[in-house]
Design an enzyme around this catalytic site. Structure first.
Site, short mmCIF file in Angstrom:
data_model
loop_
_atom_site.label_atom_id
_atom_site.label_comp_id
_atom_site.label_asym_id
_atom_site.label_seq_id
_atom_site.Cartn_x
_atom_site.Cartn_y
_atom_site.Cartn_z
N SER A 17 0.82 -1.22 0.00
CA SER A 17 0.00 0.00 0.00
C SER A 17 0.85 1.27 0.00
CB SER A 17 -0.91 0.02 1.23
OG SER A 17 -1.55 1.28 1.31
N LEU A 18 0.41 2.25 -0.79
CA LEU A 18 1.12 3.52 -0.86
C LEU A 18 0.62 4.51 0.19
CD1 LEU A 18 1.11 3.96 -4.75
CD2 LEU A 18 2.87 2.91 -3.31
N SER A 19 -0.44 4.15 0.92
CA SER A 19 -1.02 5.09 1.88
C SER A 19 -0.05 5.57 2.94
CB SER A 19 -2.25 4.47 2.55
OG SER A 19 -3.32 4.40 1.64
N LYS A 73 -13.95 -3.54 5.22
CA LYS A 73 -14.70 -2.28 5.11
C LYS A 73 -16.15 -2.40 5.58
CE LYS A 73 -11.95 -0.17 1.44
NZ LYS A 73 -11.93 0.44 0.10
N ASN A 94 -14.04 3.26 5.21
CA ASN A 94 -12.60 3.12 4.96
C ASN A 94 -11.78 4.00 5.90
OD1 ASN A 94 -12.98 5.67 3.80
ND2 ASN A 94 -11.39 5.31 2.28
N ASP A 109 -13.85 6.89 -0.03
CA ASP A 109 -13.67 6.31 -1.36
C ASP A 109 -14.59 7.00 -2.38
OD1 ASP A 109 -11.72 4.33 -0.87
OD2 ASP A 109 -13.23 2.92 -0.14
N ALA A 134 -19.64 -4.33 -9.05
CA ALA A 134 -20.56 -3.88 -8.00
C ALA A 134 -20.07 -4.28 -6.62
CB ALA A 134 -21.96 -4.46 -8.27
N GLY A 135 -18.75 -4.36 -6.46
CA GLY A 135 -18.18 -4.64 -5.15
C GLY A 135 -18.01 -3.35 -4.36
N GLY A 136 -17.03 -3.33 -3.47
CA GLY A 136 -16.83 -2.15 -2.62
C GLY A 136 -16.56 -0.89 -3.43
N GLY A 251 -6.73 5.36 -12.14
CA GLY A 251 -7.21 5.29 -10.76
C GLY A 251 -6.41 6.10 -9.75
P1 NAD Z 1 -14.52 -6.42 -4.86
O1 NAD Z 1 -13.97 -7.79 -4.87
O2 NAD Z 1 -15.29 -5.93 -3.68
O3 NAD Z 1 -15.50 -6.24 -6.13
C1 NAD Z 1 -15.14 -6.55 -7.45
C2 NAD Z 1 -16.40 -6.97 -8.21
O4 NAD Z 1 -16.09 -7.09 -9.61
C3 NAD Z 1 -16.96 -8.32 -7.79
O5 NAD Z 1 -18.32 -8.16 -7.45
C4 NAD Z 1 -16.76 -9.21 -9.03
O6 NAD Z 1 -17.81 -10.16 -9.19
C5 NAD Z 1 -16.78 -8.20 -10.15
N1 NAD Z 1 -16.07 -8.57 -11.38
C6 NAD Z 1 -14.85 -9.14 -11.53
N2 NAD Z 1 -14.51 -9.22 -12.84
C7 NAD Z 1 -15.53 -8.68 -13.54
C8 NAD Z 1 -15.77 -8.43 -14.93
N3 NAD Z 1 -14.86 -8.77 -15.88
N4 NAD Z 1 -16.94 -7.83 -15.28
C9 NAD Z 1 -17.85 -7.49 -14.36
N5 NAD Z 1 -17.68 -7.69 -13.02
C10 NAD Z 1 -16.53 -8.27 -12.62
O7 NAD Z 1 -13.29 -5.46 -5.17
P2 NAD Z 1 -13.22 -3.89 -4.85
O8 NAD Z 1 -12.82 -3.69 -3.44
O9 NAD Z 1 -14.46 -3.26 -5.33
O10 NAD Z 1 -11.97 -3.44 -5.73
C11 NAD Z 1 -12.01 -3.45 -7.15
C12 NAD Z 1 -10.78 -2.72 -7.69
O11 NAD Z 1 -10.85 -1.35 -7.32
C13 NAD Z 1 -9.45 -3.23 -7.13
O12 NAD Z 1 -8.52 -3.26 -8.18
C14 NAD Z 1 -9.05 -2.17 -6.13
O13 NAD Z 1 -7.65 -2.06 -5.99
C15 NAD Z 1 -9.61 -0.93 -6.80
N6 NAD Z 1 -9.86 0.20 -5.86
C16 NAD Z 1 -9.27 1.39 -6.14
C17 NAD Z 1 -9.47 2.47 -5.30
C18 NAD Z 1 -8.80 3.77 -5.59
O14 NAD Z 1 -8.70 4.59 -4.68
N7 NAD Z 1 -8.36 4.03 -6.81
C19 NAD Z 1 -10.30 2.34 -4.17
C20 NAD Z 1 -10.91 1.11 -3.92
C21 NAD Z 1 -10.67 0.04 -4.78
#
Ligand code: NAD
Length: 283
Positions: A17-19, A73, A94, A109, A134-136, A251
């Site tokens: 992590s870069l935080s 989270k 977060n 976020d 549709a994850g976090g 990102g």
């Molecule tokens: P997560 O596991 O909670 O959710 C990811 C979702 O994507 C899952 O529901 C999964 O089923 C779905 N998925 C996977 N491949 C897919 C595809 N090809 N098409 C459609 N759906 C697909 O993960 P998260 O916590 O939401 O993180 C996702 C990404 O976001 C990670 O790479 C994370 O590093 C990045 N992120 C970046 C920041 C930032 O500040 N830039 C902040 C949070 C997360």
């Protein structure tokens, strides 16, 4: 570091992590004594549920707050004394701030994403946006887009239930029809054809998940594309979309602005986000 403000990042596999570097450098430049530690559940052999113990122990040890990341989270909510309105709406935290012995949860976020979009791609149309994932991160992005006044958001997740659950929780907050889940290649192609922009919020494009999250031939010059993945910044989606003539946002800004807002909550001091962005670029 006696007397320094103490903060930690809690999650699994947070070594890269870069935080810590982002926060500590900004504090140093601002002249604030500040220590940002890592509490990696993997290193301690702890399950996500242990985040409750981490909250209690760090609060009692005089920490100022915590950043919370995957996979805690949502888990952390049960261990807090209060929530900001946005964290409550999102059901995800977060950032935790300890004030007078109370642990209050925030979510930076979604605000990090919207600020990144506003500053990194000013003026883009938001009438119709496609969201992949549709994850976090996807939930934070959708909340941000609709808070910013996006017309409609079409949500696609390989896990159908996740897309539908997000649709339902957004309908409760923003009204029915603003965000709808779609399924399958045909619906995705139609949605992207009709969209002003696309936000990608799945792990696709990270080293462990190489590739493109949608067919390259769906990308066209008048579609803007924002990726939330920031390790690496130049994901296959970012480079392919740029080559297709799309306006593209990586990102990085979301990562920096979520950190900047957490820093402000911890310190009560407005960080220099231009300086943080420049630091991020050389990390
Ligand atoms: P997560 O596991 O909670 O959710 C990811 C979702 O994507 C899952 O529901 C999964 O089923 C779905 N998925 C996977 N491949 C897919 C595809 N090809 N098409 C459609 N759906 C697909 O993960 P998260 O916590 O939401 O993180 C996702 C990404 O976001 C990670 O790479 C994370 O590093 C990045 N992120 C970046 C920041 C930032 O500040 N830039 C902040 C949070 C997360």
């Amino acid at each position: 570091s006696r007397g320094a403000l103490l903060v930690a990042l809690v999650g699994s596999g947070i070594g890269p992590s870069l935080s810590p570097a982002l926060h500590e450098r900004e504090a140093e430049r601002a002249g604030l004594p500040y220590r940002y530690r890592r509490i990696d559940l993997d290193e301690w052999g702890l399950p996500p549920e242990a985040v409750g113990d981490v909250v209690a122990v760090t609060r009692d040890a005089g920490y100022r707050g915590l950043n919370i990341t995957h996979p805690c989270k949502q888990e952390v909510l049960a261990h807090l004394d209060g929530l900001s309105a946005d964290a409550e709406a999102l059901g995800a935290v977060n950032t935790v701030v300890f004030t007078d012995g109370r642990a209050v949860g925030h979510n930076t976020d979604w605000s990090g994403f919207t600020r990144g979009l506003a500053e990194g791609m000013p003026g883009v149309r938001l009438d119709s946006v496609v969201l992949l994932g549709a994850g976090g991160a996807g939930a934070a992005v959708a909340h941000g887009l609709l808070t910013q006044g996006a017309g409609t958001v079409r949500i696609f997740d390989l896990d159908r239930h996740r897309g539908e659950d997000l649709e339902a929780s957004l309908a409760a907050r923003f009204g029915g029809g603003r965000a709808t889940a779609g399924h399958g290649d045909d619906q995705l192609a139609r949605a992207v054809h009709a969209a002003d922009g696309l936000v990608h919020a799945t792990p696709t494009g990270m080293a462990a998940h190489p590739g493109l999250p949608l067919p390259a031939d769906l990308l066209r010059p008048d579609l803007w594309v924002a990726d939330v993945v920031y390790r690496p910044l130049d994901t296959e989606l970012v480079t392919t979309a740029a080559a297709a003539g799309c306006r593209v946002l990586d990102g990085g800004r979301m990562a920096v602005f979520q950190a900047a807002e957490a820093f402000r909550l911890f310190t009560g001091t407005e960080p220099d986000t231009g300086r943080m962005l420049r630091h991020f670029d050389v990390l």
